[in-house]
Design an enzyme around this catalytic site. Structure first.
Site, PDB file in Angstrom:
ATOM      1  N   ASP A  22      -4.698  -7.847   4.433  1.00  0.00           N
ATOM      2  CA  ASP A  22      -3.890  -7.190   3.392  1.00  0.00           C
ATOM      3  C   ASP A  22      -4.746  -6.294   2.487  1.00  0.00           C
ATOM      4  O   ASP A  22      -5.963  -6.208   2.653  1.00  0.00           O
ATOM      5  CB  ASP A  22      -3.140  -8.279   2.602  1.00  0.00           C
ATOM      6  CG  ASP A  22      -1.750  -7.836   2.191  1.00  0.00           C
ATOM      7  OD1 ASP A  22      -1.519  -6.621   2.052  1.00  0.00           O
ATOM      8  OD2 ASP A  22      -0.891  -8.717   1.984  1.00  0.00           O
ATOM      9  N   ASP A  57       6.745  -3.392   1.903  1.00  0.00           N
ATOM     10  CA  ASP A  57       7.338  -4.639   2.422  1.00  0.00           C
ATOM     11  C   ASP A  57       8.835  -4.512   2.685  1.00  0.00           C
ATOM     12  O   ASP A  57       9.573  -3.893   1.908  1.00  0.00           O
ATOM     13  CB  ASP A  57       7.133  -5.783   1.413  1.00  0.00           C
ATOM     14  CG  ASP A  57       5.690  -6.223   1.357  1.00  0.00           C
ATOM     15  OD1 ASP A  57       4.830  -5.564   1.981  1.00  0.00           O
ATOM     16  OD2 ASP A  57       5.410  -7.237   0.685  1.00  0.00           O
TER      17      ASP A  57
END
Ligand code: GLA
Length: 414
Positions: free
Chosen positions: A179, A234
């Site tokens: 990430d 997302d």
């Protein structure tokens, strides 16, 4: 000095000058060769940086984040592994069990090693990997190219890449989602390759999933560094989020290929925020886009409807087709869209998509979807599970409900 001696000296001087100049020239040629060689080496390194042989087709499996967020523990992970096997999903190819954020203690141990969270993963990750492997599945884990992960409940790997990659390899990890939160401000093109090298040095083939959210267009630089790269922010469990992400991901279609895939984020099918038709659209687009098929629901409690969608073998086969070409939009007219992409065996995957509020007829013309003009085509409807009796020439038209789609495999028969 006599004239003869003088001329000898001039000759000698000239000869020395020639020798010096040619040696300078040789040095220049040599150093430009060295530069060229270094360039070649870096090109080889660049192309083979991620020579892990993984992701020949898009990865399939499950990830904890969309359904569980930070509420994960070893019991959930083990039960999910069990469920992937008992439901038959693992046989269909869903074999990665991926732990997302929140699996570690905030503090590393005295040696700087990541520590699995004692309250939720008391047996440790190695034991979990052994369990998951015993089921014939693979275990994925999560870290971050920053000081803390996005949840801020555990450390990231920035500055600890080699140590963490070694730990992951020792534990038997097969997949790393990496990430992009809480970093030092340096570019992802600087931070991500450090982990790639560390993974390669670890000696264990570990699928490298770059979760950079598409900020710096990782589709343009991800291939030598990762096996997949997120192209978007997302996903949320609703139609407008899902469809806008599908749009963003489509832009990079040309960059997907075996070994490196565009990743429009994990699936929401089965989480309850969309209708059955909308989830069918979601799954169909992800499949034809050669996206990683990472289920994001609670596998232990799936209903029949969810199972019917994610276990559609023919749709999965499009995703896993050896050709590895991502489908693209072939025609758009307002809310009506035609998406298509080539498959092995001269076949074509065709999606007729109705994004609007009303039922509509949608036509796909051979010209738009790269089928030779006079071809007679057989069509298999992948959600109706039937091959249509009618053969098609020049175009195929179907009526499609609002927020729904039709998905076909077209096969020229003459
Ligand atoms: C980011 C990622 C998500 C998820 C969370 C975890 O937002 O994009 O997929 O991993 O972090 O905190």
């Amino acid at each position: 000095m006599r004239r003869r001696e003088r001329s000898e000296m001039v000759k000698m001087t000239l000869l020395m000058m020639v020798v010096m100049m040619s040696s300078m020239l040789m040095t220049m040629v040599d150093s430009s060769r060295t530069v060229q060689r270094a360039r070649d080496d870096s090109e080889i390194l660049r192309r083979h940086l991620l020579a892990n042989g993984l992701g020949v087709t898009p990865p399939m499996g499950w990830n904890s984040w969309n359904h569980f967020n930070c509420n994960i523990n070893e019991k959930v992970i083990k039960e999910t592994a069990d469920a992937l096997v008992t439901t038959g999903l693992s046989k269909l190819g869903y074999n990665y069990v991926n732990i997302d954020d929140c699996w570690a203690e905030l503090a590393r141990d005295k040696k700087g090693k990541l520590v699995p969270k004692k309250s939720t993963f008391p047996s440790g990750i190695k034991a979990l990997a052994d369990y998951v492997h015993s089921k014939g599945l693979k275990l994925g884990i999560y870290s971050d190219a920053g000081y803390l992960t996005c949840s801020k409940t555990m450390p990231g790997s920035l500055g600890y890449e080699e140590k963490d990659a070694k730990t992951f390899a020792e534990w038997g990890i097969d997949y790393l989602k990496y990430d992009n939160c809480n970093h030092d401000g340096s570019r992802p093109t600087v931070r991500y390759p450090v982990m790639t090298r560390a993974l390669m040095k670890s000696g264990r083939p570990i699928f490298h999933s770059l979760c950079e959210w598409g900020d710096m267009h990782p589709a343009l630089w991800g291939a030598p560094i990762g096996n997949s790269w997120r192209t978007t922010n997302d996903i949320s469990d609703n139609w407008s989020s899902m469809i806008s992400i599908a749009d963003m991901n489509e832009i990079y279609a040309e960059h997907a290929r075996p070994g490196g895939w565009n990743d429009p984020d994990m699936l929401e099918v089965g989480n309850g925020g969309m209708t059955k038709d909308e989830y069918i659209v979601h799954f169909s687009i992800w499949a034809i886009s050669k996206a990683p098929l990472l289920l994001g629901c609670d596998i232990r409690n799936m209903n029949k409807e969810t199972m019917e969608i994610v276990a559609n073998k023919e749709v999965i086969a499009i995703n896993q087709d050896p050709h590895g070409v991502q489908a693209k939009k072939a025609r758009m007219e307002g809310d009506i869209q035609v998406w298509a992409g080539p498959l092995s065996g001269y076949r074509v995957a065709l999606l007729l998509l109705n994004r609007g509020p009303k039922r509509s007829d949608i036509a796909a013309f051979w010209d738009d979807i790269e089928i030779p003009a006079n071809s007679i085509v057989e069509a298999r409807d992948l959600w109706e599970h039937k091959t249509l009796k009618q053969k098609f020439v020049g175009k195929l038209t179907a009526t499609v409900d609002s927020h729904a789609c039709k998905l076909y495999i077209l096969k020229p028969v003459a």
